[in-house]
Design an enzyme around this catalytic site. Structure first.
Site, PDB file in Angstrom:
ATOM      1  N   ASN A 192      -8.084   3.831   8.514  1.00 19.84           N
ATOM      2  CA  ASN A 192      -7.681   2.751   9.288  1.00 19.84           C
ATOM      3  C   ASN A 192      -7.744   2.645  10.710  1.00 19.84           C
ATOM      4  OD1 ASN A 192      -5.854   4.845   8.413  1.00 19.84           O
ATOM      5  ND2 ASN A 192      -4.429   3.651   9.806  1.00 19.84           N
TER       6      ASN A 192
ATOM      7  N   GLY B  67       0.759  -1.305   0.154  1.00 15.88           N
ATOM      8  CA  GLY B  67       0.055  -0.035   0.051  1.00 15.88           C
ATOM      9  C   GLY B  67       0.920   1.071   0.033  1.00 15.88           C
ATOM     10  N   THR B  68       2.002   1.317   0.827  1.00 16.26           N
ATOM     11  CA  THR B  68       2.725   2.074   0.834  1.00 16.26           C
ATOM     12  C   THR B  68       3.481   2.766  -0.499  1.00 16.26           C
ATOM     13  OG1 THR B  68       3.396   1.892   3.139  1.00 16.26           O
ATOM     14  CG2 THR B  68       4.943   3.419   2.018  1.00 16.26           C
TER      15      THR B  68
ATOM     16  N   SER C 162      -3.427  -3.580  -0.952  1.00 19.69           N
ATOM     17  CA  SER C 162      -2.401  -4.331  -0.204  1.00 19.69           C
ATOM     18  C   SER C 162      -2.935  -5.664   0.243  1.00 19.69           C
ATOM     19  CB  SER C 162      -2.012  -3.555   0.839  1.00 19.69           C
ATOM     20  OG  SER C 162      -0.970  -4.293   1.645  1.00 19.69           O
ATOM     21  N   ALA C 163      -2.150  -6.802  -0.007  1.00 16.98           N
ATOM     22  CA  ALA C 163      -2.366  -8.104   0.107  1.00 16.98           C
ATOM     23  C   ALA C 163      -2.450  -8.561   1.738  1.00 16.98           C
ATOM     24  CB  ALA C 163      -1.294  -8.860  -0.535  1.00 16.98           C
TER      25      ALA C 163
ATOM     26  N   THR D 221      12.421  -7.659 -11.013  1.00 18.90           N
ATOM     27  CA  THR D 221      11.692  -8.659 -10.953  1.00 18.90           C
ATOM     28  C   THR D 221      10.287  -9.020 -10.080  1.00 18.90           C
ATOM     29  OG1 THR D 221      13.825  -9.558 -11.530  1.00 18.90           O
ATOM     30  CG2 THR D 221      12.418 -11.075 -10.880  1.00 18.90           C
TER      31      THR D 221
ATOM     32  N   CYS E 285       1.642   1.827  12.290  1.00 19.87           N
ATOM     33  CA  CYS E 285       2.575   2.438  11.765  1.00 19.87           C
ATOM     34  C   CYS E 285       2.703   3.592  12.952  1.00 19.87           C
ATOM     35  CB  CYS E 285       2.231   3.205  10.419  1.00 19.87           C
ATOM     36  SG  CYS E 285       1.465   2.025   9.522  1.00 19.87           S
TER      37      CYS E 285
HETATM   38  C1  LIG Z   1      -5.110   3.183   4.873  1.00 21.20           C
HETATM   39  C2  LIG Z   1      -3.838   2.481   4.807  1.00 21.20           C
HETATM   40  N1  LIG Z   1      -3.077   2.903   3.810  1.00 21.20           N
HETATM   41  C3  LIG Z   1      -1.791   2.414   3.533  1.00 21.20           C
HETATM   42  C4  LIG Z   1      -1.208   1.481   4.265  1.00 21.20           C
HETATM   43  C5  LIG Z   1      -0.032   0.974   3.927  1.00 21.20           C
HETATM   44  O1  LIG Z   1       0.145  -0.355   3.533  1.00 21.20           O
HETATM   45  P1  LIG Z   1       1.320  -1.286   3.539  1.00 21.20           P
HETATM   46  O2  LIG Z   1       1.295  -1.761   4.955  1.00 21.20           O
HETATM   47  O3  LIG Z   1       0.861  -2.663   2.488  1.00 21.20           O
HETATM   48  O4  LIG Z   1       2.368  -0.532   3.127  1.00 21.20           O
HETATM   49  C6  LIG Z   1      -2.067   1.029   5.471  1.00 21.20           C
HETATM   50  C7  LIG Z   1      -1.457   0.033   6.434  1.00 21.20           C
HETATM   51  O5  LIG Z   1      -1.630   0.212   7.586  1.00 21.20           O
HETATM   52  C8  LIG Z   1      -3.349   1.605   5.576  1.00 21.20           C
HETATM   53  O6  LIG Z   1      -3.825   1.125   6.639  1.00 21.20           O
END
Ligand SMILES: Cc1ncc(COP(=O)(O)O)c(C=O)c1O
Length: 384
Positions: free
Chosen positions: A150, A70-71, A199-200, A237, A326
């Site tokens: 989140n 996701g990031t 994000s998986a 890759t 985070c």
């Molecule tokens: C709303 C949201 N965006 C982005 C992310 C980041 O995703 P990733 O952990 O796959 O980098 C998160 C992860 O906590 C999230 O909750």
């Protein structure tokens, strides 16, 4: 009994995902770019995952790019859109409750001269579309608003926002759907969304793999340059085990989708009602209706510190969170709860319960019993 209620931080992979990933490591370890049979087999695994994921979003296969999560998807979308459209304007509209993977990218863009507006939210974390109206002008090139928050679970009015941008090709609309994917159906192409991050590991897939939906009419520059994999959007890759595991997780999640989601919501409601009925001086910080995602509830236990409660529950093998994964290791107060206008005491006592389809009513009974005892004990110690 182990009760895992931190599914917004990450989820337990499905058994089938673990098997798929292991199979790639053990047998299907070729490089998808190789011309021989081993390469073609690996390429097939990536292609199969792309097919499943694009179908779940009603997108075309070439509209899905695999990333490291996701990031990266958020960074690629926002930095890429800003770069692609900077000749048309400099205004970016986002919200004050975005994940750091958006907020910090926006801060970096502000340093470069972009004019970022952060939408305020109500006391449950939802943006006001009227304020959006005030900020939206001819200089606007990008809107980036998350689908589900989140920390509070709040669903943002994505369809209403999409109406503003429709038919204006000089504005891109990005949605961070990391918390909603697999919980609330969203079809970006039909909605008017140009870019959408997933994000998986939030839906029982592997960590370190995600996706970015890029509408076929949208062109953004890549973040990474190299061997031009992923249709030139994302060199490197391919993470074949991760991608194959992601595909498997999406396949399972989207089978019998409505029943899975209803089950999660029912278990969450059982927990929320149980807390309201048995513990006094609590504040439910999340919406208690369809404006909240099925799997998240944020609750303040007044007079105690969420962190103390977290560690006390941990002793009973119950796992919760004080905020997003985070930000919870940093000692600063949640920017989301602050934006929602909660008092210091409400923020200090806030914890997040985030559920998955693996949770049961029986587990919630166990949690309620320990929660009641722990809150009582902590409050008693605090009064001394
Ligand atoms: C709303 C949201 N965006 C982005 C992310 C980041 O995703 P990733 O952990 O796959 O980098 C998160 C992860 O906590 C999230 O909750």
């Amino acid at each position: 009994m182990l009760v895992y209620l931190d599914n917004s931080a990450t989820t337990q992979p499905y058994k089938e995902v673990t098997h798929t990933v292991a199979e790639c490591f053990e047998e299907n370890y070729g490089n998808p770019s190789s011309l021989h049979r081993m390469g073609i087999k690996a390429e097939k695994a990536v292609k199969a995952a792309r097919k499943i994921i694009s179908a779940s979003l009603r997108a075309e296969e070439n509209e899905i790019i695999f990333t490291s999560g996701g990031t990266e998807s958020n960074n690629m979308a926002v930095l890429g859109a800003a770069d692609a459209l900077k000749r048309y304007g400099h205004r970016i509209i986002t919200s004050s409750v975005e994940h750091p993977a958006i907020i910090n990218v926006c801060k970096a863009l502000e340093e470069k001269g972009f004019d970022v507006r952060y939408l305020n939210v109500d006391d449950k974390g939802r943006i006001d579309i009227n304020e959006f109206n005030e900020y939206y002008n001819d200089n606007t090139i990008l809107i980036s608003v998350m689908h589900v928050n989140n920390e509070m679970g709040t669903i943002q009015p994505i369809e209403e926002i999409a109406r503003y941008k429709k038919k204006n090709e000089k504005v891109f609309f990005h949605v961070d759907a990391v918390q909603s994917y697999g919980k609330i159906e969203i079809f970006p192409g039909n909605t008017g969304i140009d870019l959408l991050s997933v994000s998986a590991h939030k839906l029982h897939g592997p960590k370190g793999v995600g996706g970015l939906y890029i509408n076929r009419n949208v062109n953004i520059p890549p973040l990474l340059f190299g061997g031009q994999q992923e249709n030139m959007f994302r060199s490197g890759t391919e993470n074949v085990p991760g991608i194959a595991g992601f595909g498997k997780a999406v396949e399972i999640t989207f089978s019998d989708f409505q029943n899975r989601i209803e089950r999660i919501r029912k278990v969450k409601e059982y927990l929320t009602e149980g807390i309201k009925d048995t513990i006094k001086d609590v504040r439910i910080n999340s919406y208690e209706d369809q404006r909240c995602a099925p799997h998240i509830v944020n609750i303040s236990f007044l007079g105690i510190r969420g962190e103390v409660l977290l560690h006390m529950l941990e002793q009973a093998d119950i796992y919760i969170s004080t905020g997003s994964a985070c930000s919870s290791k940093k000692r600063s107060k949640s920017h989301v709860l602050k934006a929602a206008g909660l008092s210091d005491a409400e923020i200090d006592g806030a914890v997040r319960f985030s559920l998955s389809e693996f949770n049961t009513i029986e587990e919630m009974e166990y949690v309620l019993e320990h929660l009641k005892a722990s809150v009582y004990r902590i409050r008693k110690i605090m009064r001394k």
